[in-house]
Motif scaffolding. Structure first.
Motif, PDB file in Angstrom:
ATOM      1  N   GLN A 166       0.825  -1.199   0.000  1.00  0.00           N
ATOM      2  CA  GLN A 166       0.000   0.000   0.000  1.00  0.00           C
ATOM      3  C   GLN A 166       0.868   1.262   0.000  1.00  0.00           C
ATOM      4  OE1 GLN A 166      -3.290  -0.124  -0.270  1.00  0.00           O
ATOM      5  NE2 GLN A 166      -3.661   2.096  -0.146  1.00  0.00           N
ATOM      6  N   LEU A 169       2.031   2.809  -3.387  1.00  0.00           N
ATOM      7  CA  LEU A 169       1.088   3.434  -4.317  1.00  0.00           C
ATOM      8  C   LEU A 169       1.342   4.931  -4.412  1.00  0.00           C
ATOM      9  CD1 LEU A 169      -2.257   1.656  -3.358  1.00  0.00           C
ATOM     10  CD2 LEU A 169      -0.923   1.348  -5.461  1.00  0.00           C
ATOM     11  N   ASP A 171       0.142   8.997  -5.445  1.00  0.00           N
ATOM     12  CA  ASP A 171      -1.037   9.795  -5.147  1.00  0.00           C
ATOM     13  C   ASP A 171      -2.143   9.499  -6.142  1.00  0.00           C
ATOM     14  OD1 ASP A 171       0.363  10.880  -3.065  1.00  0.00           O
ATOM     15  OD2 ASP A 171       1.023  12.641  -4.238  1.00  0.00           O
ATOM     16  N   GLN A 172      -3.347   9.902  -5.763  1.00  0.00           N
ATOM     17  CA  GLN A 172      -4.510   9.589  -6.597  1.00  0.00           C
ATOM     18  C   GLN A 172      -4.422  10.274  -7.952  1.00  0.00           C
ATOM     19  OE1 GLN A 172      -6.945   7.376  -5.854  1.00  0.00           O
ATOM     20  NE2 GLN A 172      -7.675   7.700  -7.953  1.00  0.00           N
ATOM     21  N   ASP A 173      -3.889  11.496  -8.011  1.00  0.00           N
ATOM     22  CA  ASP A 173      -3.789  12.178  -9.303  1.00  0.00           C
ATOM     23  C   ASP A 173      -2.855  11.458 -10.257  1.00  0.00           C
ATOM     24  OD1 ASP A 173      -1.606  12.703  -7.779  1.00  0.00           O
ATOM     25  OD2 ASP A 173      -1.376  14.794  -8.427  1.00  0.00           O
ATOM     26  N   LEU A 175      -2.477   8.069 -10.170  1.00  0.00           N
ATOM     27  CA  LEU A 175      -3.257   6.894 -10.575  1.00  0.00           C
ATOM     28  C   LEU A 175      -4.279   7.246 -11.634  1.00  0.00           C
ATOM     29  CD1 LEU A 175      -3.833   5.223  -7.071  1.00  0.00           C
ATOM     30  CD2 LEU A 175      -2.251   4.486  -8.877  1.00  0.00           C
ATOM     31  N   ASP A 176      -4.815   8.462 -11.556  1.00  0.00           N
ATOM     32  CA  ASP A 176      -5.797   8.874 -12.562  1.00  0.00           C
ATOM     33  C   ASP A 176      -5.186   8.992 -13.949  1.00  0.00           C
ATOM     34  OD1 ASP A 176      -7.481  11.136 -10.216  1.00  0.00           O
ATOM     35  OD2 ASP A 176      -7.676   8.958 -10.557  1.00  0.00           O
ATOM     36  N   GLN A 177      -3.861   9.123 -14.051  1.00  0.00           N
ATOM     37  CA  GLN A 177      -3.194   9.244 -15.346  1.00  0.00           C
ATOM     38  C   GLN A 177      -3.024   7.883 -16.037  1.00  0.00           C
ATOM     39  OE1 GLN A 177       0.556  11.261 -14.831  1.00  0.00           O
ATOM     40  NE2 GLN A 177      -0.297  12.758 -13.392  1.00  0.00           N
ATOM     41  N   GLY A 184       1.862   7.148 -15.688  1.00  0.00           N
ATOM     42  CA  GLY A 184       1.759   8.081 -14.570  1.00  0.00           C
ATOM     43  C   GLY A 184       3.147   8.564 -14.138  1.00  0.00           C
ATOM     44  N   ASP A 186       5.443  10.810 -11.441  1.00  0.00           N
ATOM     45  CA  ASP A 186       5.435  11.355 -10.089  1.00  0.00           C
ATOM     46  C   ASP A 186       6.853  11.783  -9.722  1.00  0.00           C
ATOM     47  OD1 ASP A 186       4.928  10.073  -6.739  1.00  0.00           O
ATOM     48  OD2 ASP A 186       4.665  12.107  -7.531  1.00  0.00           O
TER      49      ASP A 186
END
Length: 532
Positions: A166, A169, A171-173, A175-177, A184, A186
């Motif tokens: 976990q 992982l 950030d959510q932004d 993962l949205d890519q 994605g 980062d």
């Protein structure tokens, strides 16, 4: 404290600092330009070397489903220079900048050039590596040409690992890519290594698996070797500046030390030469003043010894003669006369010794003054009364001094101030025909006492010498007029230790000499709380 020497030292340090700063800035720019070029050439080298060994995967990074904004392909033509072509022949990756931006080249085995053009080298190379690895997962779910994907990542200069925890992982932004086969990206900060994420597509157990690709650190313009070099240059510059300043200081102090040694050997005329270091020159100036004072004191002592030996010879001879007369015997009246003469000579010797001791104490460093708030008018009236009783044939007056009593307060040592005024009045009575006047002037900042007589006065050519010890200005100043030539010298030193001065001139009303004493009303050594 004069600001000029400190301003000069500050400008020297500031100039040295600016010079070192310019050198460091030039080195920083020059070294970083070389370092950055080497970094840019080393960054894509693993990817281009792997693709050169597997040319069938050149299209993997530019396929329609994995399209990118970079230009990657084989070019048989090139306008590179001879040096660049020679480096390519050695298997090196070179970078060139043209109107379109940065472009990398690598020579293949057939002599053609593998070229790469990127807008953002660090991010674009990361995305290319991630797309190539993702493509390998699609084409060969298990291995690639017999090598594991970890080996492929190492060959591409990146770290490839599955996301299984976990905390791995993004950030959510980020993962949205990842939708529609996108990558994605980062990177928390510009100095942190970037991480790229993608999902495995296709068939097999790895389908849908989230993978993470970690890039090497980005270019660091403030790497510790560069900082160490800058610090070494700064330390060397500071050491050189400190050595230069201390060497000049040491040279000046060595010259002062040499003068001190010469004076210790008896060369009292040795002096410190002027230099261009104001701080040390102040020490040299103070030392020269001290040496002059010492030389003057030694001269005064020698002069005093010679003068005292001469002055004492006459009364001692008279005493010896008188004693011999007593030994020869005679009538009682004659013996009494001789004894009276001997007593007078002894009194004269006592007065002379007192004058010499007072002058020596004032001349050799000064007495310990007992400053207090005194009434100058009362001291003047006391001196006038004492001298009038001693010299009844001379009219001694202090016109208007009683009316000035309320404004006559001043910080002074009453004993020495009384002595100075008494010496002037006593000196005036010896040369006055009939009258001596003591006139006081009290201003807001100063006090002034003038002693005038109606005698012949002091010739103007002797005004500079009249306060010299044992001075004999003319034939009129003989033993018959009294005095030993120390009274006025004592007056001058008393005024000096009170922060004032003694002057001589001519009396406009009486026509004789006028001696003036001027000193400040308030002394800084006497606190306001100590005034009585």
């Amino acid at each position: 404290m004069h600001p000029k020497p400190y301003l000069k030292l500050y400008l020297i340090i500031l100039g040295a600092f600016l010079g070192v700063a310019l050198v460091c800035f030039g080195l920083y720019q020059g070294l970083n330009s070389v370092r950055e070029r080497a970094y840019l050439e080393a960054l894509p080298a693993p990817l281009m070397s792997w693709v050169a060994a597997h040319p069938e995967f050149i299209g993997a990074t530019t396929s329609p489903d994995l399209s990118g904004a970079w230009d990657f392909g084989i070019d048989a033509r090139s306008e590179l220079g001879a040096v660049e072509l020679e480096r390519l022949g050695y298997g090196q990756v070179i970078v060139d900048q043209d109107a379109g931006g940065l472009r990398w080249y690598m020579q293949l085995q057939d002599g053609s050039l593998l070229q790469l053009a990127l807008d953002d080298p660090y991010r674009d190379l990361g995305e290319m590596s991630a797309r190539l690895i993702a493509r390998l997962f699609e084409l060969q779910p298990g291995t690639s040409h017999g090598a594991g994907f970890a080996d492929v990542g190492a060959a591409l200069g990146v770290l490839v690992e599955p996301v299984v925890r976990q905390d791995q992982l993004p950030d959510q932004d980020v993962l949205d890519q990842l939708g529609d086969g996108h990558i994605g990206y980062d990177q928390p900060s510009a100095s942190d290594p970037a991480q790229l994420f993608f999902r495995v597509h296709g068939e097999g157990l790895r389908s849908g698996q989230l993978m993470r690709v970690t890039l090497p650190p980005p270019f660091d313009p403030w790497a510790w070797p560069l900082l160490l070099l800058m610090f070494s240059i700064l330390a060397a510059a500071v050491s050189g500046l400190v050595y230069l300043l201390l060497s000049r200081l040491h040279h000046r102090l060595a010259s002062i030390e040499n003068v001190v040694a010469r004076i210790a050997r008896g060369e009292l005329d040795a002096r410190v030469r002027e230099g261009n270091q104001p701080v040390v020159d102040r020490l040299g100036y103070a030392f020269n003043s001290m040496a002059e004072h010492i030389q003057r004191l030694v001269g005064v002592q020698r002069e005093m010894i010679h003068a005292v030996s001469h002055e004492l010879r006459t009364p001692v001879a008279r005493i010896r003669f008188g004693v011999q007369m007593l030994d020869d015997g005679g009538s009682d009246p004659e013996r009494e006369k001789q004894l009276a003469a001997i007593d007078g000579d002894i009194q004269e010797l006592d007065e002379l010794i007192d004058e010499i001791l007072t002058y020596a104490r004032l001349e050799q460093g000064g007495p310990v003054l007992t400053l207090e708030e005194v009434n100058v008018s009362k001291i003047v009236r006391q001196v006038v009364s004492e001298q009038q009783s001693t010299h009844p044939k001379i009219t001694i007056s202090a016109p208007g001094v009683r009316e000035q009593e309320d404004a006559a307060l001043s910080d002074a040592d009453p004993r020495y101030l009384h002595r100075a005024i008494q010496n002037l009045v006593g000196n005036a009575t010896r040369y006055a025909r009939s009258e001596v006047r003591v006139i006081c002037h009290f201003e807001p900042e100063t006090c002034r006492v003038d002693v005038e007589d109606d005698g012949t006065g002091v010739p103007e050519e002797y005004w500079d010498k009249v306060f010299t010890a044992f001075a004999r200005l003319d034939d009129s100043r003989t033993r018959k007029s009294g005095g030993y030539g120390l009274g006025l010298s004592i007056v001058r030193r008393i005024l000096f230790w009170h922060g004032g001065q003694a002057f001589v001139g001519r009396s406009e009303e009486l026509g004789g000499a006028r001696f003036s004493l001027v000193w400040p009303r308030r002394q800084p050594d006497l606190e306001a709380g100590e005034r009585s």
